[in-house]
Enzyme design. Structure first.
Site, mmCIF file in Angstrom:
data_model
loop_
_atom_site.group_PDB
_atom_site.id
_atom_site.type_symbol
_atom_site.label_atom_id
_atom_site.label_comp_id
_atom_site.label_asym_id
_atom_site.label_seq_id
_atom_site.Cartn_x
_atom_site.Cartn_y
_atom_site.Cartn_z
ATOM 1 C CG ASP A 24 -1.912 -1.169 1.203
ATOM 2 O OD1 ASP A 24 -1.868 -1.986 0.269
ATOM 3 O OD2 ASP A 24 -2.703 -1.283 2.155
ATOM 4 C CD GLU A 72 -6.979 -0.077 3.001
ATOM 5 O OE1 GLU A 72 -5.879 0.236 3.470
ATOM 6 O OE2 GLU A 72 -8.055 0.009 3.629
ATOM 7 C CE LYS A 129 -3.382 -4.441 1.290
ATOM 8 N NZ LYS A 129 -4.085 -3.622 2.248
ATOM 9 C CE LYS A 132 -8.353 -0.705 7.055
ATOM 10 N NZ LYS A 132 -8.284 0.510 6.205
ATOM 11 C CB VAL A 157 2.445 2.556 4.838
ATOM 12 C CG1 VAL A 157 3.863 3.093 4.757
ATOM 13 C CG2 VAL A 157 1.701 2.837 3.536
ATOM 14 C CB THR A 158 0.138 2.249 8.532
ATOM 15 O OG1 THR A 158 -1.067 1.556 8.910
ATOM 16 C CG2 THR A 158 -0.233 3.467 7.724
ATOM 17 C CB CYS A 162 -2.200 -2.612 5.392
ATOM 18 S SG CYS A 162 -3.849 -1.898 5.178
ATOM 19 C CD GLN A 202 3.787 -13.573 23.430
ATOM 20 O OE1 GLN A 202 3.250 -14.560 23.925
ATOM 21 N NE2 GLN A 202 3.114 -12.600 22.846
HETATM 22 C C1 C5J Z 1 -3.088 0.710 5.511
HETATM 23 C C2 C5J Z 1 -4.797 1.999 6.595
HETATM 24 N N1 C5J Z 1 -2.576 0.468 4.316
HETATM 25 N N2 C5J Z 1 -4.003 2.436 7.562
HETATM 26 N N3 C5J Z 1 -4.315 1.284 5.558
HETATM 27 O O1 C5J Z 1 -2.464 0.458 6.525
HETATM 28 O O2 C5J Z 1 -5.973 2.276 6.611
#
Ligand code: C5J
Length: 226
Positions: A24, A72, A129, A132, A157-158, A162, A202
């Site tokens: 993204d 996205e 997509k 997320k 990102v982010t 995602c 972990q």
């Molecule tokens: C992504 C979002 N790509 N933060 N989308 O992380 O809405």
């Protein structure tokens, strides 16, 4: 096999069964004046990802790694967007509303596309997509299977949205994920720090984390064309 120093321990991968996944890196999230900034976010945190990610992408292409990009967004009639998401948030900032770079999170709009610096080359798959995660409602899983991919180098990102969702989905499906810490970004420094820590906590509950310099230096000279 290549071995990278990573948290919580060394990550081993084979170039032939590994893909670089770039999540993204779209204008609306990354660029000044886009949807992300309209929401009040500081996009400089995401822009910082671009130079190291460009280096990783260039090297990945040199060594012949499979490169997969994601975006996205939804189809223009929003029929792939559940009502619960469509009605969420302030009406002028909802999915499908007009934004500064076109309709928000709608495929085909200027803001929906990948930034020029990381533009896909012909032949590099771009997964559109609606969610997320990269697996939900996409051909991502089938593509990985078709190409015999078992390890993912994850960037984009982010970090906490995602990237995390994709890494969690991939981990549950049996993929080994190495997240490059300076090639993923969050608008929120505390989410970046904790998001990365969560992945490797972990004993590597979802995956591994390392900086891009470690990944780049792990590529054996024999794997770099003369
Ligand atoms: C992504 C979002 N790509 N933060 N989308 O992380 O809405």
């Amino acid at each position: 096999m290549s071995i990278v120093d990573a948290e919580p321990y060394a990550f081993t991968f084979d170039l032939a069964s590994t893909a670089l996944v770039i999540i993204d890196m779209q204008r609306d999230f990354v660029e000044p004046g886009g949807f992300g900034e309209t929401l009040g976010n500081d996009v400089s945190h995401l822009q910082a990802v671009v130079p190291p990610l460009r280096s990783v992408l260039a090297r990945a292409r040199e060594v012949g790694l499979t490169v997969i990009h994601t975006r996205e967004g939804h189809v223009p009639d929003l029929s792939d967007c559940p009502p619960a998401k469509l009605t969420r948030g302030e009406p002028t900032l909802r999915i499908g509303a007009p934004g500064p770079k076109g309709r928000i999170l709608v495929r085909g709009e200027y803001g929906h596309d990948i930034i020029d610096e990381l533009a896909p080359l012909p032949g590099e798959p771009v997964i559109d997509k609606p969610g997320k995660g990269s697996f939900h409602g996409t051909s991502f899983g089938a593509l990985l299977e078709e190409r015999g991919i078992t390890s993912l180098i994850v960037t984009g990102v982010t970090t906490e949205v995602c990237v995390h969702t994709t890494v969690r989905e991939a981990n549950d499906r049996g993929y080994e994920c190495l997240v490059l810490s300076d090639c993923v970004g969050s608008y929120f420094p505390e989410f970046q720090r904790v998001g990365l820590a969560m992945i490797a906590a972990q004993g590597g509950i979802f995956g591994w984390v390392t900086p891009s310099c470690a990944f780049l230096s792990s590529l054996a000279p024999s794997e770099v064309p003369a």
